[in-house]
Design an enzyme around this catalytic site. Structure first.
Site, PDB file in Angstrom:
ATOM      1  N   HIS A 194     -12.894   3.314   0.015  1.00 60.67           N
ATOM      2  CA  HIS A 194     -12.748   2.372   1.112  1.00 60.67           C
ATOM      3  C   HIS A 194     -13.606   0.960   0.601  1.00 60.67           C
ATOM      4  O   HIS A 194     -14.053   0.194   1.644  1.00 60.67           O
ATOM      5  CB  HIS A 194     -13.650   2.768   2.307  1.00 60.67           C
ATOM      6  CG  HIS A 194     -13.059   3.808   2.990  1.00 60.67           C
ATOM      7  ND1 HIS A 194     -13.619   4.978   3.843  1.00 60.67           N
ATOM      8  CD2 HIS A 194     -11.700   4.108   3.243  1.00 60.67           C
ATOM      9  CE1 HIS A 194     -13.032   5.534   4.296  1.00 60.67           C
ATOM     10  NE2 HIS A 194     -11.797   5.352   3.849  1.00 60.67           N
TER      11      HIS A 194
ATOM     12  N   GLU B 291      -7.993  -4.958   5.062  1.00 62.75           N
ATOM     13  CA  GLU B 291      -8.101  -4.751   3.699  1.00 62.75           C
ATOM     14  C   GLU B 291      -6.758  -5.421   3.006  1.00 62.75           C
ATOM     15  O   GLU B 291      -7.063  -5.880   1.905  1.00 62.75           O
ATOM     16  CB  GLU B 291      -7.698  -3.285   3.351  1.00 62.75           C
ATOM     17  CG  GLU B 291      -9.078  -2.386   3.736  1.00 62.75           C
ATOM     18  CD  GLU B 291      -8.777  -0.780   3.896  1.00 62.75           C
ATOM     19  OE1 GLU B 291      -8.852  -0.068   2.965  1.00 62.75           O
ATOM     20  OE2 GLU B 291      -8.483  -0.461   4.871  1.00 62.75           O
TER      21      GLU B 291
ATOM     22  N   ASN C  35       0.774  -1.079  -0.083  1.00 57.78           N
ATOM     23  CA  ASN C  35      -0.062   0.123   0.147  1.00 57.78           C
ATOM     24  C   ASN C  35       0.800   1.164   0.009  1.00 57.78           C
ATOM     25  O   ASN C  35       1.358   1.670   0.916  1.00 57.78           O
ATOM     26  CB  ASN C  35      -0.761  -0.086   1.257  1.00 57.78           C
ATOM     27  CG  ASN C  35      -1.598   1.162   1.294  1.00 57.78           C
ATOM     28  OD1 ASN C  35      -1.654   2.096   0.743  1.00 57.78           O
ATOM     29  ND2 ASN C  35      -2.673   1.080   2.497  1.00 57.78           N
TER      30      ASN C  35
ATOM     31  N   ARG D 170      -2.397  -1.890  -3.406  1.00 59.07           N
ATOM     32  CA  ARG D 170      -3.591  -1.384  -3.414  1.00 59.07           C
ATOM     33  C   ARG D 170      -3.492  -0.126  -4.375  1.00 59.07           C
ATOM     34  O   ARG D 170      -2.540   0.488  -4.427  1.00 59.07           O
ATOM     35  CB  ARG D 170      -3.602  -0.759  -1.999  1.00 59.07           C
ATOM     36  CG  ARG D 170      -4.934   0.133  -1.606  1.00 59.07           C
ATOM     37  CD  ARG D 170      -4.669   0.952  -0.404  1.00 59.07           C
ATOM     38  NE  ARG D 170      -5.937   1.887  -0.463  1.00 59.07           N
ATOM     39  CZ  ARG D 170      -6.106   2.999   0.032  1.00 59.07           C
ATOM     40  NH1 ARG D 170      -4.653   3.601   0.664  1.00 59.07           N
ATOM     41  NH2 ARG D 170      -6.793   3.761   0.243  1.00 59.07           N
TER      42      ARG D 170
ATOM     43  N   ARG E  36     -11.916  16.439   6.816  1.00 59.93           N
ATOM     44  CA  ARG E  36     -12.707  16.873   5.720  1.00 59.93           C
ATOM     45  C   ARG E  36     -14.293  17.037   5.929  1.00 59.93           C
ATOM     46  O   ARG E  36     -14.708  16.255   6.968  1.00 59.93           O
ATOM     47  CB  ARG E  36     -12.833  15.590   4.482  1.00 59.93           C
ATOM     48  CG  ARG E  36     -11.547  15.050   4.097  1.00 59.93           C
ATOM     49  CD  ARG E  36     -11.781  13.952   3.052  1.00 59.93           C
ATOM     50  NE  ARG E  36     -10.539  13.431   2.614  1.00 59.93           N
ATOM     51  CZ  ARG E  36     -10.413  12.032   2.744  1.00 59.93           C
ATOM     52  NH1 ARG E  36     -11.433  11.275   3.158  1.00 59.93           N
ATOM     53  NH2 ARG E  36      -9.052  11.600   2.404  1.00 59.93           N
TER      54      ARG E  36
END
Ligand code: AMP
Length: 410
Positions: A187, A392, A7, A98, A248
């Protein structure tokens, strides 16, 4: 098969070496051999942390200029005579990467053929901050491990099953047909993992389950999963839409952007930074983007910390109810991500008021579920509430194995 899962971010590489196979996937018996990360790439004080399973953690620091150097270090560590876990790089059978954005092109994970890489490059305008470091990591890994298959696992692919009513904005259609302006969602690997795992725990087939999965980390999103497929998700064209997040804003009337640019004389770059880095929990509270700190401040009476947490929970509650409505019902709500896995208070505050839908949390079970898989529903609750730590990397390793074996990806 030993799969190296990578990743790659702009200044970091996270990795795991996972032993898995079609048989191990079936038996849920995959084995993590080692995990680690290289952070602060591009500086003279990069830090490499290596955790071989069942042994002491190793930390090294030094100068690492770019991703190829970081990957060389990672392979050196994995094969180190004393600290390492394999004898030679030849023991790595495949690499799983990823990749954040696969656009509309990738509806599932894919082997990294030259055509696939060109298609990922074509998605760079959609994810200018994320796809380039993902590609740099791939190029570096391909040079260091040229003879093994490399697979690409996308954050967006799982949401490609969304119907047009979920993925289109109410904009002139030509913006979609010309520029692919639409909601993609992110996600996806995490929502897919906890969706799969929850069906295992509930002992239900995918055809009979409607799930709302809540990935609550520094970035946060909700997903509606019907029959094992994503039918809606809260992040959109970029990860800015939806829930209130660490920094955010989440959902916002687009007119605010132009008004603020005008009133404060801000550039496009400044306002983008404001929405992505200075908003959310951080911007509202003026304290921190870290939920732990906010909860601690709230306990001391900090009013805006409380306001930020309340807004976070309120918006999540609205999404959970909306997605249950979108699916015509819900069988389980699942919490994951740093906040979802570790904060009983946020889980219970977010679901408060949804008892009418059959959602009820057992406070004692909820309080005890920190970083572990747990069913925290009250006895007799019509809708289950589950906590499932996300994984993940496991999905990336499994997709890689299935692609290499030519097996179907679920
Ligand atoms: P992630 O992006 O998934 O690593 O999640 C990071 C977020 O999880 C941060 O906001 C942390 O404050 C939050 N987090 C981690 N542990 C806890 C905890 N015990 N209670 C509340 N929030 C937590």
């Amino acid at each position: 098969m030993k799969v190296l899962v990578l990743n790659c971010g702009s200044s970091s590489v996270k990795y795991q070496l996972i032993e898995t196979s079609l048989e191990q996937i079936e038996a849920n018996a995959d084995v993590v051999i080692a995990k680690g990360s290289v952070d602060r790439i591009g500086t003279g004080s990069a830090v490499h942390t290596f955790q071989p399973a069942g042994r002491a953690k190793v930390t090294e620091s030094g100068e690492i200029l770019e991703h190829r150097e970081a990957l060389t270090q990672i392979v050196r560590m994995l094969t180190h005579a004393e600290k390492g876990v394999i004898a030679s790089p030849g023991e790595i059978d495949a690499v799983g990467h990823r990749v954040v954005h696969g656009g509309e092109k990738f509806t599932a994970s894919a082997l990294a053929t030259p055509e696939a890489i060109a298609a990922v490059e074509a998605c760079v305008p959609l994810a200018p901050l994320h796809n380039p470091p993902n590609l740099r990591g791939y190029e570096a890994a391909k040079r260091i491990l040229p003879d093994v298959p490399h697979a690409l696992v996308f954050d967006t692919a799982y949401h490609q099953t969304m119907p047009p009513v979920s993925y289109l904005y109410g904009l002139p259609y030509v913006l979609y047909s010309r520029h692919k302006i639409r909601r993609y969602g992110f996600h996806g690997t995490s929502h897919r993992f906890v969706g799969w795992r929850s069906r295992q725990l509930l002992g239900r087939p995918r055809e009979e389950t409607r799930l709302v999965t809540c990935h609550l980390g520094n970035g946060a999103s909700v997903c509606a999963i019907d029959h094992g497929r994503s039918v809606d998700t809260s992040m959109g064209f970029t990860p800015l839409e939806g829930l209130l997040m660490g920094t955010r804003s989440g959902d916002l009337d687009a007119s605010v952007v132009f008004h603020v640019m005008h009133e404060e004389d801000l550039t496009e770059h400044q306002v983008t930074t404001m929405l992505n880095k200075h908003s959310g929990l951080f911007g509202l509270s003026g304290v921190s983007n870290d939920m732990r700190e906010l909860l601690a401040e709230e306990a001391k009476g900090h009013e805006r910390a409380k306001l930020a947490i309340d807004l976070f929970c309120y918006r999540l509650r609205k999404y959970v109810a909306a997605y249950a409505g979108a699916m015509g019902g819900v069988d389980a709500v699942i919490f994951t991500g740093g906040i979802g896995e570790n904060s009983p208070a946020i889980r219970s505050r977010s679901l408060a008021g949804l008892e009418f839908m059959g959602l009820e949390v057992d406070e004692a079970k909820n309080a005890a579920a920190i970083g572990t898989e747990a069913d925290v529903s009250a006895a007799g609750a019509r809708v289950k509430t589950l906590v499932i730590p996300t994984n993940e990397e496991l999905i990336i390793a499994r997709d890689t194995v299935r692609l290499v074996a030519g097996a179907e990806n679920p």
